[in-house]
Design a protein around this motif. Structure first.
Motif, PDB file in Angstrom:
ATOM      1  N   THR A 133      -6.772  -3.836   6.383  1.00 46.61           N
ATOM      2  CA  THR A 133      -5.990  -4.617   7.340  1.00 46.61           C
ATOM      3  C   THR A 133      -4.641  -3.934   7.494  1.00 46.61           C
ATOM      4  O   THR A 133      -4.380  -2.889   6.894  1.00 46.61           O
ATOM      5  N   THR A 134      -3.785  -4.519   8.291  1.00 50.86           N
ATOM      6  CA  THR A 134      -2.458  -3.924   8.500  1.00 50.86           C
ATOM      7  C   THR A 134      -1.693  -3.803   7.187  1.00 50.86           C
ATOM      8  O   THR A 134      -0.964  -2.833   6.954  1.00 50.86           O
ATOM      9  N   LEU A 135      -1.871  -4.792   6.284  1.00 49.87           N
ATOM     10  CA  LEU A 135      -1.135  -4.793   5.027  1.00 49.87           C
ATOM     11  C   LEU A 135      -1.826  -3.981   3.939  1.00 49.87           C
ATOM     12  O   LEU A 135      -1.172  -3.513   2.998  1.00 49.87           O
ATOM     13  N   THR A 136      -3.150  -3.815   4.036  1.00 54.12           N
ATOM     14  CA  THR A 136      -3.898  -3.141   2.956  1.00 54.12           C
ATOM     15  C   THR A 136      -4.409  -1.763   3.369  1.00 54.12           C
ATOM     16  O   THR A 136      -5.214  -1.163   2.658  1.00 54.12           O
TER      17      THR A 136
ATOM     18  N   TRP B 298      -3.019   1.259   3.541  1.00 54.71           N
ATOM     19  CA  TRP B 298      -2.717   2.374   2.634  1.00 54.71           C
ATOM     20  C   TRP B 298      -3.472   2.227   1.323  1.00 54.71           C
ATOM     21  O   TRP B 298      -3.994   3.215   0.787  1.00 54.71           O
ATOM     22  N   GLN B 299      -3.548   1.014   0.777  1.00 53.68           N
ATOM     23  CA  GLN B 299      -4.254   0.788  -0.480  1.00 53.68           C
ATOM     24  C   GLN B 299      -5.738   1.106  -0.346  1.00 53.68           C
ATOM     25  O   GLN B 299      -6.348   1.679  -1.259  1.00 53.68           O
TER      26      GLN B 299
END
Length: 480
Positions: A107-110, A112-113
């Motif tokens: 998602t937008t927040l995850t 990079w992870q």
């Protein structure tokens, strides 16, 4: 009636013309270097069609394979090799990849992870892939068996690297068959498939060819992150390939010529020092071997090559210039001593020379990077021909072969420059040429003039001065 006869004659002529265009078709012997999972299903369809058309297919598979299982009733053959890991290692890796894609979608927040975890899984896969490569390429018995099987072609999936390396070792052509790679990375970088990110959705991105502006941005980011993973983990294979091929790349260059000579009916004898690591004279070969016993063990030769590779691949880029030059001079001094020991055992061994003269060779083929090839030819009284793959900084090609190479336009070999250089890169290229010329004249070849004079009993110059000479011979393949 005449019209009917004329028509029949035309049909007969057409039939004869079609028959004349038909050529003989022979069934081939195909070796397969596969990949696990759905990639195996893709290659399996190709294998089934090859078998249906009468070709013989052998699948090279590890003993830890999950999906590729040798069966007695299978139409294809299986060649199983052992690897230092178990089936559960592959199973855990595949489970990890599937869980990441299905349960932890970016998602937008995850974002990079997600790709960070994907990078870790890719690194684990490449480590396993490297163990698979080592298990095959370092297994001399298996390699000898594969070489003796006379394969015509190697079919490989590029997701599992090393298929092309194996094909080079076996001296057979290879073909890639690929189902897909994440973000079409392999297809874009290796296959040069056109894939503008504004229109072509990245594989596994769950996007379609009808994207909104936000989805296009996501697609572009996905492409770039996959490229980063690709360059980070696949880039490490450059060193592995170089280490596998660098020690014998010059032999590979010569081997193709020798094989062509054998095909054309010539007899080829390879003068082989006992410390040579690449060839095993006891294995079946189209060549004859004359083994020269030298006071250097294979272990000592392997240690020297490993030291040289470690310097070139790991230290040369990070050491200061002067320290790097000092280390290079030490390696060259060791190389000179090793080479002179090998040369002594040939040119000063009268028993060996008499045996070689009695064989009445017509020509000697040598690589100028190993000095004294022309010295042996002089001792035997036969012409010689040089073949070279490359020398560092194009030194031999420029100074001996008089190859035109203006440093402002022609990048020096192994300088990591291209033919499109900035002003600073041109200066670097000129410096690289200058350093290599000094190394060539004073560190590598300078002492060989005296060695040649001592052997010949007269003032002599080494191959630096007549390396570009070619001789007329009955071998048109060798004429310059």
């Amino acid at each position: 009636m005449a019209t009917k006869a004329t028509g029949s004659k035309k049909y007969l002529q057409l039939l004869l013309f079609q028959v004349a265009l038909l050529g003989p078709v022979f069934c081939g012997n195909v070796l397969v270097w596969p990949t696990e999972g759905s990639h195996w299903l893709n290659v399996k369809i190709v294998i089934q069609e090859l078998i249906r058309r009468g070709h013989s297919v052998t699948v090279l598979v590890s003993n830890a394979s999950l999906f590729i299982k040798p069966r007695a009733e299978a139409m294809e053959k299986f060649e199983v090799y052992n690897v230092p890991f178990k089936k559960d290692t592959i199973e855990n890796l595949i489970d990890g990849v599937v869980a990441l894609w299905l349960n932890n979608r970016p998602t937008t927040l995850t974002f990079w992870q997600f790709y960070k975890e994907l990078g870790k899984l890719s690194k684990t896969w490449h480590q396993m892939n490297r163990l698979m490569c080592d298990a095959v390429l370092t297994n001399q018995e298996l390699m000898a068996h594969l070489q003796g099987s006379s394969y015509d072609l190697l079919l490989s999936d590029p997701v599992t690297l090393c298929g092309d390396l194996l094909a080079l070792k076996l001296a057979v052509p290879f073909i890639y068959s690929l189902r897909f790679s994440p973000a079409s990375t392999v297809e874009r970088h290796c296959g040069k498939i056109p894939a503008p990110p504004s229109y072509t959705p990245a594989a596994l991105s769950e996007l379609t060819d009808c994207m909104s502006f936000g989805e296009r941005i996501k697609n572009i980011v996905s492409y770039h992150l996959q490229d980063y993973v690709f360059q980070s983990y696949w880039g490490e294979w450059d060193i592995y390939y170089s280490k596998v091929l660098a020690d014998n790349s010059h032999w590979l260059n010569m081997e193709y010529i020798l094989q062509e000579l054998v095909v054309r009916g010539h007899e080829v004898t390879v003068l082989l020092p006992s410390c040579f690591l690449i060839l095993n004279p006891t294995q079946p070969s189209p060549f004859q071997f004359e083994v020269v016993e030298v006071p250097i063990t294979k272990k000592e030769m392997a240690a020297f090559l490993e030291e040289g590779f470690h310097f070139w691949f790991y230290q040369e880029r990070v050491l200061p210039v002067w320290e790097s030059l000092y280390k290079l001079s030490q390696l060259l001094y060791k190389l000179e001593n090793i080479t002179k020991i090998i040369c002594d055992e040939v040119v000063k061994n009268e028993v060996l020379l008499e045996r070689l003269r009695a064989s009445t060779f017509d020509v000697l083929l040598a690589d100028p990077l190993s000095p004294s090839g022309e010295l042996v030819a002089e001792k035997l009284g036969i012409p010689f021909v040089y073949t070279i793959r490359f020398s560092i900084g194009n030194t031999v090609e420029r100074l001996c072969g008089t190859l035109p190479a203006p440093p402002s336009y022609v990048p020096a070999t192994l300088s990591r420059l291209t033919d499109r250089m900035s002003f600073l890169e041109r200066l670097k290229n000129i410096f690289f040429y200058t350093v290599q010329d000094i190394t060539y004249h004073y560190l590598l070849w300078g002492s060989w003039d005296q060695y040649y004079s001592d052997v010949l009993g007269k003032a002599a110059l080494t191959s630096r001065n007549y390396i570009c000479c070619t001789h007329k011979s009955k071998y048109p393949e060798l004429r310059g």
